[in-house]
Design a protein around this motif. Structure first.
Motif, PDB file in Angstrom:
ATOM      1  N   ALA A  48       0.732  -1.010  -0.058  1.00  0.00           N
ATOM      2  CA  ALA A  48       0.088  -0.041  -0.050  1.00  0.00           C
ATOM      3  C   ALA A  48       0.731   1.331  -0.048  1.00  0.00           C
ATOM      4  O   ALA A  48       1.910   1.263   0.498  1.00  0.00           O
ATOM      5  CB  ALA A  48      -1.144   0.252   1.030  1.00  0.00           C
ATOM      6  N   VAL A  49       0.341   2.319  -0.581  1.00  0.00           N
ATOM      7  CA  VAL A  49       0.812   3.539  -0.795  1.00  0.00           C
ATOM      8  C   VAL A  49       0.021   4.579  -0.018  1.00  0.00           C
ATOM      9  O   VAL A  49      -1.300   4.750  -0.537  1.00  0.00           O
ATOM     10  CB  VAL A  49       1.272   3.948  -2.199  1.00  0.00           C
ATOM     11  CG1 VAL A  49       1.674   5.438  -2.212  1.00  0.00           C
ATOM     12  CG2 VAL A  49       2.296   3.146  -2.539  1.00  0.00           C
ATOM     13  N   VAL A  50       0.446   5.342   0.926  1.00  0.00           N
ATOM     14  CA  VAL A  50      -0.573   6.359   1.463  1.00  0.00           C
ATOM     15  C   VAL A  50      -0.166   7.727   1.042  1.00  0.00           C
ATOM     16  O   VAL A  50       1.083   8.102   1.334  1.00  0.00           O
ATOM     17  CB  VAL A  50      -0.568   6.268   3.245  1.00  0.00           C
ATOM     18  CG1 VAL A  50      -1.447   7.285   3.907  1.00  0.00           C
ATOM     19  CG2 VAL A  50      -0.714   4.660   3.617  1.00  0.00           C
ATOM     20  N   LEU A  51      -1.158   8.561   0.742  1.00  0.00           N
ATOM     21  CA  LEU A  51      -0.853   9.886   0.302  1.00  0.00           C
ATOM     22  C   LEU A  51      -1.223  10.803   1.350  1.00  0.00           C
ATOM     23  O   LEU A  51      -2.211  10.612   2.202  1.00  0.00           O
ATOM     24  CB  LEU A  51      -1.467  10.179  -1.113  1.00  0.00           C
ATOM     25  CG  LEU A  51      -0.834   9.232  -2.272  1.00  0.00           C
ATOM     26  CD1 LEU A  51      -1.375   9.963  -3.513  1.00  0.00           C
ATOM     27  CD2 LEU A  51       0.740   9.257  -2.276  1.00  0.00           C
ATOM     28  N   ALA A  52      -0.883  11.931   1.311  1.00  0.00           N
ATOM     29  CA  ALA A  52      -1.347  12.918   2.317  1.00  0.00           C
ATOM     30  C   ALA A  52      -2.709  13.550   1.733  1.00  0.00           C
ATOM     31  O   ALA A  52      -2.921  13.348   0.569  1.00  0.00           O
ATOM     32  CB  ALA A  52      -0.300  14.347   2.324  1.00  0.00           C
ATOM     33  N   PRO A  56      -7.759  21.822  -1.076  1.00  0.00           N
ATOM     34  CA  PRO A  56      -8.727  21.434  -0.202  1.00  0.00           C
ATOM     35  C   PRO A  56      -9.627  20.151  -0.554  1.00  0.00           C
ATOM     36  O   PRO A  56      -8.935  19.401  -1.385  1.00  0.00           O
ATOM     37  CB  PRO A  56      -9.769  22.582  -0.674  1.00  0.00           C
ATOM     38  CG  PRO A  56      -9.451  22.776  -1.752  1.00  0.00           C
ATOM     39  CD  PRO A  56      -8.116  22.657  -2.158  1.00  0.00           C
ATOM     40  N   GLY A  57     -10.577  19.984   0.283  1.00  0.00           N
ATOM     41  CA  GLY A  57     -11.067  18.649   0.094  1.00  0.00           C
ATOM     42  C   GLY A  57     -11.061  17.470   1.343  1.00  0.00           C
ATOM     43  O   GLY A  57     -11.752  16.748   1.714  1.00  0.00           O
ATOM     44  N   GLY A  58      -9.764  17.292   1.838  1.00  0.00           N
ATOM     45  CA  GLY A  58      -9.454  16.591   2.904  1.00  0.00           C
ATOM     46  C   GLY A  58      -9.633  14.924   2.596  1.00  0.00           C
ATOM     47  O   GLY A  58     -10.147  14.476   3.449  1.00  0.00           O
ATOM     48  N   PHE A  59      -9.507  14.502   1.400  1.00  0.00           N
ATOM     49  CA  PHE A  59      -9.565  13.264   0.916  1.00  0.00           C
ATOM     50  C   PHE A  59      -7.936  12.567   0.896  1.00  0.00           C
ATOM     51  O   PHE A  59      -7.231  13.219   0.207  1.00  0.00           O
ATOM     52  CB  PHE A  59     -10.140  13.099  -0.338  1.00  0.00           C
ATOM     53  CG  PHE A  59     -10.060  11.893  -0.937  1.00  0.00           C
ATOM     54  CD1 PHE A  59     -10.959  10.711  -0.563  1.00  0.00           C
ATOM     55  CD2 PHE A  59      -9.271  11.367  -2.025  1.00  0.00           C
ATOM     56  CE1 PHE A  59     -11.210   9.415  -0.905  1.00  0.00           C
ATOM     57  CE2 PHE A  59      -9.085   9.917  -2.316  1.00  0.00           C
ATOM     58  CZ  PHE A  59     -10.055   8.903  -1.986  1.00  0.00           C
ATOM     59  N   GLN A  60      -8.085  11.546   1.817  1.00  0.00           N
ATOM     60  CA  GLN A  60      -6.725  10.874   2.022  1.00  0.00           C
ATOM     61  C   GLN A  60      -6.653   9.584   1.243  1.00  0.00           C
ATOM     62  O   GLN A  60      -7.331   8.766   1.861  1.00  0.00           O
ATOM     63  CB  GLN A  60      -6.183  10.749   3.431  1.00  0.00           C
ATOM     64  CG  GLN A  60      -4.886  10.031   3.492  1.00  0.00           C
ATOM     65  CD  GLN A  60      -4.311  10.386   4.989  1.00  0.00           C
ATOM     66  OE1 GLN A  60      -5.034  10.478   5.658  1.00  0.00           O
ATOM     67  NE2 GLN A  60      -3.154  10.418   4.964  1.00  0.00           N
ATOM     68  N   PRO A  61      -6.058   9.259  -0.004  1.00  0.00           N
ATOM     69  CA  PRO A  61      -6.392   7.996  -0.550  1.00  0.00           C
ATOM     70  C   PRO A  61      -5.104   7.055  -0.062  1.00  0.00           C
ATOM     71  O   PRO A  61      -4.177   7.598   0.254  1.00  0.00           O
ATOM     72  CB  PRO A  61      -6.002   7.977  -2.110  1.00  0.00           C
ATOM     73  CG  PRO A  61      -5.167   9.578  -2.148  1.00  0.00           C
ATOM     74  CD  PRO A  61      -5.485  10.205  -0.662  1.00  0.00           C
ATOM     75  N   ILE A  62      -5.566   5.670  -0.163  1.00  0.00           N
ATOM     76  CA  ILE A  62      -4.514   4.633   0.532  1.00  0.00           C
ATOM     77  C   ILE A  62      -4.744   3.762  -0.818  1.00  0.00           C
ATOM     78  O   ILE A  62      -5.726   2.841  -0.729  1.00  0.00           O
ATOM     79  CB  ILE A  62      -4.760   4.252   1.744  1.00  0.00           C
ATOM     80  CG1 ILE A  62      -4.914   5.002   2.888  1.00  0.00           C
ATOM     81  CG2 ILE A  62      -3.824   2.946   2.177  1.00  0.00           C
ATOM     82  CD1 ILE A  62      -5.908   4.843   4.099  1.00  0.00           C
ATOM     83  N   TYR A  63      -3.876   3.700  -1.660  1.00  0.00           N
ATOM     84  CA  TYR A  63      -3.716   2.832  -2.798  1.00  0.00           C
ATOM     85  C   TYR A  63      -3.121   1.478  -2.274  1.00  0.00           C
ATOM     86  O   TYR A  63      -2.159   1.305  -1.567  1.00  0.00           O
ATOM     87  CB  TYR A  63      -3.096   3.409  -3.992  1.00  0.00           C
ATOM     88  CG  TYR A  63      -3.582   4.487  -4.393  1.00  0.00           C
ATOM     89  CD1 TYR A  63      -4.537   4.473  -5.501  1.00  0.00           C
ATOM     90  CD2 TYR A  63      -3.165   5.682  -4.125  1.00  0.00           C
ATOM     91  CE1 TYR A  63      -5.136   5.708  -5.949  1.00  0.00           C
ATOM     92  CE2 TYR A  63      -3.880   6.980  -4.690  1.00  0.00           C
ATOM     93  CZ  TYR A  63      -4.593   6.816  -5.596  1.00  0.00           C
ATOM     94  OH  TYR A  63      -5.486   7.993  -6.175  1.00  0.00           O
ATOM     95  N   ILE A  64      -3.874   0.158  -2.563  1.00  0.00           N
ATOM     96  CA  ILE A  64      -3.491  -0.952  -2.248  1.00  0.00           C
ATOM     97  C   ILE A  64      -3.726  -2.200  -3.541  1.00  0.00           C
ATOM     98  O   ILE A  64      -4.430  -2.077  -4.272  1.00  0.00           O
ATOM     99  CB  ILE A  64      -4.288  -1.579  -1.092  1.00  0.00           C
ATOM    100  CG1 ILE A  64      -3.579  -2.861  -0.427  1.00  0.00           C
ATOM    101  CG2 ILE A  64      -5.824  -1.612  -1.281  1.00  0.00           C
ATOM    102  CD1 ILE A  64      -4.302  -3.051   0.988  1.00  0.00           C
ATOM    103  N   CYS A  65      -2.582  -2.954  -3.332  1.00  0.00           N
ATOM    104  CA  CYS A  65      -2.603  -4.195  -3.973  1.00  0.00           C
ATOM    105  C   CYS A  65      -2.804  -5.361  -3.038  1.00  0.00           C
ATOM    106  O   CYS A  65      -1.821  -5.553  -2.409  1.00  0.00           O
ATOM    107  CB  CYS A  65      -1.554  -4.374  -5.023  1.00  0.00           C
ATOM    108  SG  CYS A  65      -0.921  -3.178  -6.257  1.00  0.00           S
ATOM    109  N   ARG A  66      -3.951  -5.941  -3.126  1.00  0.00           N
ATOM    110  CA  ARG A  66      -4.334  -6.814  -2.064  1.00  0.00           C
ATOM    111  C   ARG A  66      -3.976  -8.118  -2.362  1.00  0.00           C
ATOM    112  O   ARG A  66      -4.535  -8.782  -2.979  1.00  0.00           O
ATOM    113  CB  ARG A  66      -5.930  -6.677  -1.688  1.00  0.00           C
ATOM    114  CG  ARG A  66      -6.313  -7.400  -0.556  1.00  0.00           C
ATOM    115  CD  ARG A  66      -7.771  -6.809  -0.253  1.00  0.00           C
ATOM    116  NE  ARG A  66      -8.650  -6.955  -1.124  1.00  0.00           N
ATOM    117  CZ  ARG A  66      -9.566  -8.055  -1.337  1.00  0.00           C
ATOM    118  NH1 ARG A  66      -9.426  -9.278  -0.752  1.00  0.00           N
ATOM    119  NH2 ARG A  66     -10.446  -7.794  -2.747  1.00  0.00           N
ATOM    120  N   GLU A  67      -3.321  -8.781  -1.479  1.00  0.00           N
ATOM    121  CA  GLU A  67      -2.853 -10.103  -1.088  1.00  0.00           C
ATOM    122  C   GLU A  67      -2.623 -11.069  -2.091  1.00  0.00           C
ATOM    123  O   GLU A  67      -2.726 -12.089  -2.295  1.00  0.00           O
ATOM    124  CB  GLU A  67      -4.277 -10.756  -0.428  1.00  0.00           C
ATOM    125  CG  GLU A  67      -4.556 -10.170   1.011  1.00  0.00           C
ATOM    126  CD  GLU A  67      -5.942 -10.596   1.750  1.00  0.00           C
ATOM    127  OE1 GLU A  67      -6.685 -11.149   1.183  1.00  0.00           O
ATOM    128  OE2 GLU A  67      -5.917 -10.454   2.786  1.00  0.00           O
TER     129      GLU A  67
END
Length: 130
Positions: A48-52, A56-67
């Motif tokens: 996973a990659v976590v971005l700030a 504005p907007g306050g959306f924090q994405p966490i991109y993931i390649c799962r399992e």
């Protein structure tokens, strides 16, 4: 603030997209994480990659390649090595943690909420309302 997982796939060819997201958003990159679990008796890893959050907007994405990536500490593999090399080239630590598999949850969204809770408890994501 809205914190949400965005699933790219299981980490086959989509791992390259995950790495591009990290490289092209270096100014927003906060964490690169490997979640280790056991899926049907097979050790597996999610990357996973976590971005700030956006402003504005306050959306924090966490991109993931799962399992879809073999557990790297028992089965070395090129996909995990590429992820680790990217963390090093971007001067970020690789955060590794053991978690329950997504199959332990009735829905994938519940699994993602579980991971968000773990990330908040470990101060890797801001608490709600910040």
């Amino acid at each position: 603030m809205i914190q949400r997982f965005i699933e790219l796939g299981e980490g086959y060819s989509d791992i390259y997209e995950l790495l591009e997201i990290a490289r092209n958003n270096e100014h927003r990159l906060t964490h690169m994480i490997a979640f280790h679990s056991s899926v049907e008796g097979r050790p597996a890893t999610s990357l996973a990659v976590v971005l700030a959050p956006t402003d504005p907007g306050g959306f924090q994405p966490i991109y993931i390649c799962r399992e879809g990536i073999p557990y790297p500490h028992s089965t070395p593999n090129k996909r995990f090595d590429l992820f680790k090399e990217t963390t090093e080239s971007l001067n970020r630590p690789l955060i590794e943690m053991d978690v329950k598999p997504s199959s332990a949850f009735a829905e994938t969204e519940l699994y993602f909420q579980h991971l968000i809770g773990i990330l908040r408890l470990n101060h890797l994501l801001a608490p709600l309302g910040k």
